[in-house]
Write a protein that holds these residues in place. Sequence first.
Motif, PDB file in Angstrom:
ATOM      1  N   GLY A 117       0.819  -1.212   0.000  1.00  0.00           N
ATOM      2  CA  GLY A 117       0.000   0.000   0.000  1.00  0.00           C
ATOM      3  C   GLY A 117       0.850   1.257   0.000  1.00  0.00           C
ATOM      4  N   ALA A 118       1.909   1.240   0.804  1.00  0.00           N
ATOM      5  CA  ALA A 118       2.776   2.416   0.864  1.00  0.00           C
ATOM      6  C   ALA A 118       3.396   2.691  -0.507  1.00  0.00           C
ATOM      7  N   GLU A 119       3.801   1.639  -1.187  1.00  0.00           N
ATOM      8  CA  GLU A 119       4.395   1.831  -2.518  1.00  0.00           C
ATOM      9  C   GLU A 119       3.377   2.359  -3.522  1.00  0.00           C
ATOM     10  N   ALA A 120       2.138   1.903  -3.397  1.00  0.00           N
ATOM     11  CA  ALA A 120       1.088   2.404  -4.301  1.00  0.00           C
ATOM     12  C   ALA A 120       0.880   3.893  -4.047  1.00  0.00           C
ATOM     13  N   ASN A 121       0.854   4.290  -2.771  1.00  0.00           N
ATOM     14  CA  ASN A 121       0.676   5.706  -2.442  1.00  0.00           C
ATOM     15  C   ASN A 121       1.897   6.538  -2.829  1.00  0.00           C
ATOM     16  N   GLU A 122       3.061   5.956  -2.673  1.00  0.00           N
ATOM     17  CA  GLU A 122       4.306   6.636  -3.074  1.00  0.00           C
ATOM     18  C   GLU A 122       4.232   6.952  -4.579  1.00  0.00           C
ATOM     19  N   ALA A 123       3.787   5.971  -5.355  1.00  0.00           N
ATOM     20  CA  ALA A 123       3.645   6.172  -6.807  1.00  0.00           C
ATOM     21  C   ALA A 123       2.633   7.278  -7.093  1.00  0.00           C
ATOM     22  N   ALA A 124       1.537   7.271  -6.336  1.00  0.00           N
ATOM     23  CA  ALA A 124       0.483   8.276  -6.535  1.00  0.00           C
ATOM     24  C   ALA A 124       1.011   9.687  -6.265  1.00  0.00           C
ATOM     25  N   ILE A 125       1.782   9.813  -5.194  1.00  0.00           N
ATOM     26  CA  ILE A 125       2.325  11.134  -4.814  1.00  0.00           C
ATOM     27  C   ILE A 125       3.296  11.617  -5.892  1.00  0.00           C
ATOM     28  N   LYS A 126       4.164  10.726  -6.357  1.00  0.00           N
ATOM     29  CA  LYS A 126       5.125  11.107  -7.399  1.00  0.00           C
ATOM     30  C   LYS A 126       4.388  11.501  -8.686  1.00  0.00           C
ATOM     31  N   LEU A 127       3.398  10.688  -9.062  1.00  0.00           N
ATOM     32  CA  LEU A 127       2.659  10.966 -10.305  1.00  0.00           C
ATOM     33  C   LEU A 127       1.932  12.309 -10.214  1.00  0.00           C
ATOM     34  N   ALA A 128       1.312  12.565  -9.069  1.00  0.00           N
ATOM     35  CA  ALA A 128       0.551  13.820  -8.911  1.00  0.00           C
ATOM     36  C   ALA A 128       1.469  15.027  -9.031  1.00  0.00           C
ATOM     37  N   ARG A 129       2.643  14.937  -8.414  1.00  0.00           N
ATOM     38  CA  ARG A 129       3.587  16.067  -8.498  1.00  0.00           C
ATOM     39  C   ARG A 129       4.079  16.249  -9.930  1.00  0.00           C
ATOM     40  N   LYS A 130       4.420  15.134 -10.582  1.00  0.00           N
ATOM     41  CA  LYS A 130       4.985  15.229 -11.935  1.00  0.00           C
ATOM     42  C   LYS A 130       3.937  15.744 -12.925  1.00  0.00           C
ATOM     43  N   ALA A 131       2.712  15.240 -12.793  1.00  0.00           N
ATOM     44  CA  ALA A 131       1.674  15.604 -13.775  1.00  0.00           C
ATOM     45  C   ALA A 131       1.226  17.050 -13.634  1.00  0.00           C
ATOM     46  N   THR A 132       1.247  17.575 -12.415  1.00  0.00           N
ATOM     47  CA  THR A 132       0.741  18.943 -12.214  1.00  0.00           C
ATOM     48  C   THR A 132       1.864  19.977 -12.170  1.00  0.00           C
ATOM     49  N   GLY A 133       3.083  19.520 -11.913  1.00  0.00           N
ATOM     50  CA  GLY A 133       4.177  20.467 -11.724  1.00  0.00           C
ATOM     51  C   GLY A 133       4.031  21.247 -10.422  1.00  0.00           C
ATOM     52  N   LYS A 134       3.154  20.756  -9.544  1.00  0.00           N
ATOM     53  CA  LYS A 134       2.933  21.409  -8.246  1.00  0.00           C
ATOM     54  C   LYS A 134       3.364  20.445  -7.134  1.00  0.00           C
ATOM     55  N   HIS A 135       3.486  20.973  -5.916  1.00  0.00           N
ATOM     56  CA  HIS A 135       4.100  20.123  -4.888  1.00  0.00           C
ATOM     57  C   HIS A 135       3.221  19.864  -3.672  1.00  0.00           C
ATOM     58  N   LYS A 136       2.202  20.680  -3.459  1.00  0.00           N
ATOM     59  CA  LYS A 136       1.462  20.571  -2.192  1.00  0.00           C
ATOM     60  C   LYS A 136       0.374  19.477  -2.309  1.00  0.00           C
ATOM     61  N   ILE A 137       0.261  18.674  -1.283  1.00  0.00           N
ATOM     62  CA  ILE A 137      -0.789  17.642  -1.268  1.00  0.00           C
ATOM     63  C   ILE A 137      -1.550  17.748   0.050  1.00  0.00           C
ATOM     64  N   ILE A 138      -2.866  17.883  -0.063  1.00  0.00           N
ATOM     65  CA  ILE A 138      -3.701  17.965   1.143  1.00  0.00           C
ATOM     66  C   ILE A 138      -4.178  16.558   1.489  1.00  0.00           C
ATOM     67  N   THR A 139      -3.946  16.157   2.724  1.00  0.00           N
ATOM     68  CA  THR A 139      -4.491  14.877   3.198  1.00  0.00           C
ATOM     69  C   THR A 139      -5.335  15.177   4.442  1.00  0.00           C
ATOM     70  N   LEU A 140      -5.835  14.140   5.095  1.00  0.00           N
ATOM     71  CA  LEU A 140      -6.755  14.364   6.217  1.00  0.00           C
ATOM     72  C   LEU A 140      -6.110  14.018   7.557  1.00  0.00           C
ATOM     73  N   GLN A 141      -6.534  14.719   8.583  1.00  0.00           N
ATOM     74  CA  GLN A 141      -6.104  14.360   9.940  1.00  0.00           C
ATOM     75  C   GLN A 141      -6.618  12.955  10.258  1.00  0.00           C
ATOM     76  N   ASN A 142      -5.839  12.211  10.998  1.00  0.00           N
ATOM     77  CA  ASN A 142      -6.160  10.810  11.356  1.00  0.00           C
ATOM     78  C   ASN A 142      -6.088   9.838  10.192  1.00  0.00           C
ATOM     79  N   SER A 143      -5.576  10.307   9.057  1.00  0.00           N
ATOM     80  CA  SER A 143      -5.452   9.389   7.914  1.00  0.00           C
ATOM     81  C   SER A 143      -4.284   8.426   8.161  1.00  0.00           C
ATOM     82  N   PHE A 144      -4.235   7.382   7.349  1.00  0.00           N
ATOM     83  CA  PHE A 144      -3.049   6.514   7.336  1.00  0.00           C
ATOM     84  C   PHE A 144      -2.745   6.145   5.890  1.00  0.00           C
ATOM     85  N   HIS A 145      -1.506   6.433   5.462  1.00  0.00           N
ATOM     86  CA  HIS A 145      -1.149   6.155   4.067  1.00  0.00           C
ATOM     87  C   HIS A 145       0.112   5.316   3.925  1.00  0.00           C
TER      88      HIS A 145
END
Length: 388
Positions: free
Chosen positions: A95-123
């Motif tokens: 799961g961590a690797e899937a999320n790691e891929a998601a974070i990298k893809l989101a940054r690369k595709a948008t050229g932006k860096h900030k990601i909002i997640t939720l309090q009490n989340s687990f990734h």
Amino acid sequence: MSSLFPTYAKWEVEAEKGQGTYLFDQNGKQYIDFVQGIAVSNLGHCHPKVTEVVKSQLDTLWHSSNLFQIEKQEEVAKVLVENSVADCAFFCNSGAEANEAAIKLARKATGKHKIITLQNSFHGRTFATMSATGQEKIHTGFGPLVSSFVYAPLNDIEALKELIDDDVAAIMVEVVQGEGGVRVMEQSYANELTQLTQQHQILLIIDEVQTGIGRTALAFAYQHFGLSPDIITLAKGLGNGFPVGAMLGKAHLKPYFQAGSHGSTFGGNPLAMTAAKAVLEEIFDEDFYNEIKEKANDLKASLQKELANFSIIKEVRGLGFLIGVECTKPIDKILRKTREKGLLVLPAGPNVIRLLPPLNVTYEQMNEAVHILADSIKEVYETSSVSL
Ligand SMILES: Cc1ncc(COP(=O)(O)O)c(C=O)c1O
């Protein structure tokens, strides 16, 4: 003296054998297993069909490399995209690797860096996914974290709006927070989330590592809320115990993960894909979803009924077979007692008992589990009478 790093507060049970809903310890004691490897063995332990095909693949080919064509990867990816809003898949091992891929893809595709997640989340526990996780106790001692993660409380749309600016690449959420206490997203919040992400052209990442693959009585939990994520992450139930993870994405993201952008030596190897293919063939089925839904409703109703008179019970909640029983007191002793009586259930935070039955559990097994849980609560906390 153990030679392991003590990264887990281990229970006294040594898991030796599993069969369907049941786990057996080193002394042959039988447990009703409503942990299932923490939402992993959705079809129960050692499911005959999954076991058979993996055994056969063991004699054929374990591993090749992602440099080779792997037909089963194509087949599993096809099933996943046909059953979701995504168009392509990347395979990894957790799961961590899937999320790691998601974070990298989101940054690369948008050229932006900030990601909002939720309090009490687990990734996850890698550096980026730990940083994405909205729980201070998970961060302690590891700073400085990966930058640009900010956290909003679940179901508070105004707080989310305040965090949005021009640097936001993505909003990443679980629609039911599993580790964070079995907290379900409100439909109105989901609607506003869709509007906000569209309005500001922010990617929506849904972490379905715990909620996916039939756990909530649909293929993916986001489907209950009419959401349309750009990225979906999976692991746990996908291999029924065989380690495999996946990140699914919409077609507009495909150009950003080209050869050399990202990879995994083991991700999607023939053994993992054999397990995943068999799992999906069993789970992705309308009739099965209806069956899961009926049973899960029945389990929730009987928990509500049988636990109603205990003063420590605050709420029974959840979605499908991801069920939480919130108590007003710590639950450690209750869990120890249920184990003594032959039932395995999990905590989700200090006060929430989490139940994760296999999706093909029987009514008799559910009934027995509810009675063991009720008896255990009764024995641990002498009861009085407050209704739910
Ligand atoms: C929602 C969610 N995301 C990610 C993870 C991390 O998965 P893994 O332990 O396979 O890395 C988990 C694990 O519990 C999870 O529940």
